[in-house]
Design a protein around this motif. Sequence first.
Motif, mmCIF file in Angstrom:
data_model
loop_
_atom_site.group_PDB
_atom_site.id
_atom_site.type_symbol
_atom_site.label_atom_id
_atom_site.label_comp_id
_atom_site.label_asym_id
_atom_site.label_seq_id
_atom_site.Cartn_x
_atom_site.Cartn_y
_atom_site.Cartn_z
ATOM 1 N N ASP A 139 0.829 -1.202 0.000
ATOM 2 C CA ASP A 139 0.000 0.000 0.000
ATOM 3 C C ASP A 139 0.864 1.251 0.000
ATOM 4 N N CYS A 140 2.154 1.072 0.209
ATOM 5 C CA CYS A 140 3.103 2.185 0.274
ATOM 6 C C CYS A 140 3.461 2.637 -1.151
ATOM 7 N N CYS A 141 3.206 3.897 -1.464
ATOM 8 C CA CYS A 141 3.479 4.409 -2.808
ATOM 9 C C CYS A 141 4.390 5.630 -2.740
ATOM 10 N N PRO A 142 5.249 5.811 -3.730
ATOM 11 C CA PRO A 142 6.214 6.920 -3.703
ATOM 12 C C PRO A 142 5.561 8.280 -3.954
ATOM 13 N N ASN A 143 6.185 9.316 -3.379
ATOM 14 C CA ASN A 143 5.724 10.692 -3.571
ATOM 15 C C ASN A 143 6.677 11.518 -4.424
ATOM 16 N N ASN A 144 7.873 11.002 -4.677
ATOM 17 C CA ASN A 144 8.837 11.717 -5.513
ATOM 18 C C ASN A 144 9.781 10.703 -6.155
ATOM 19 N N ILE A 145 10.654 11.189 -7.007
ATOM 20 C CA ILE A 145 11.525 10.287 -7.780
ATOM 21 C C ILE A 145 12.482 9.493 -6.886
ATOM 22 N N TRP A 146 12.957 10.090 -5.817
ATOM 23 C CA TRP A 146 13.895 9.383 -4.936
ATOM 24 C C TRP A 146 13.178 8.269 -4.195
ATOM 25 N N GLN A 147 11.960 8.538 -3.765
ATOM 26 C CA GLN A 147 11.179 7.491 -3.123
ATOM 27 C C GLN A 147 10.861 6.378 -4.113
ATOM 28 N N TYR A 148 10.652 6.740 -5.379
ATOM 29 C CA TYR A 148 10.384 5.730 -6.405
ATOM 30 C C TYR A 148 11.545 4.748 -6.479
ATOM 31 N N PHE A 149 12.765 5.248 -6.556
ATOM 32 C CA PHE A 149 13.913 4.349 -6.695
ATOM 33 C C PHE A 149 14.137 3.509 -5.439
ATOM 34 N N SER A 150 13.947 4.077 -4.256
ATOM 35 C CA SER A 150 14.107 3.271 -3.041
ATOM 36 C C SER A 150 12.964 2.263 -2.920
ATOM 37 N N TRP A 151 11.770 2.668 -3.333
ATOM 38 C CA TRP A 151 10.598 1.792 -3.332
ATOM 39 C C TRP A 151 10.838 0.602 -4.247
ATOM 40 N N ARG A 152 11.290 0.875 -5.461
ATOM 41 C CA ARG A 152 11.559 -0.195 -6.419
ATOM 42 C C ARG A 152 12.657 -1.127 -5.918
ATOM 43 N N TYR A 153 13.685 -0.544 -5.313
ATOM 44 C CA TYR A 153 14.777 -1.369 -4.808
ATOM 45 C C TYR A 153 14.288 -2.277 -3.676
ATOM 46 N N SER A 154 13.362 -1.792 -2.865
ATOM 47 C CA SER A 154 12.842 -2.593 -1.750
ATOM 48 C C SER A 154 12.082 -3.824 -2.246
ATOM 49 N N PHE A 155 11.346 -3.668 -3.337
ATOM 50 C CA PHE A 155 10.491 -4.741 -3.810
ATOM 51 C C PHE A 155 11.052 -5.511 -5.005
#
Length: 116
Positions: A12-28
């Motif tokens: 349910d956790c979604c990114p709010n900016n580009i840096w969160q996108y990359f850390s989010w993708r790396y986590s999953f």
Amino acid sequence: MWRTVGCVLGTDCCPNNIWQYFSWRYSFFPEGEKFYTFGLAALCWAMWNCRNRTTFEFKKLGSPFNVIYVACGYITYWAGLMRGEDREAMERGAKMLRINASNMMRICAAPGGGCN
């Protein structure tokens, strides 16, 4: 849009900016680092093109899921430019995203569906 991508990954956790996108993708998806930019580019390009159609051509966006389907088309097309395992991985990712978007669309369209 990000919620649909998140559902593919089971979060349910979604990114709010580009840096969160990359850390989010790396986590999953830690082993898919070379595909992160492809996914981001496909989603951003799809949003931009759908926005332009709505703004300049006055064509109503039928559903927010249309953006996801356009992004899947870009990912599939770009996968065709690759070879071997990379191509297969990109095609599988696009297929997973497309199936999930279809499932979410069905849930939202059902009487008393969960989407508002």
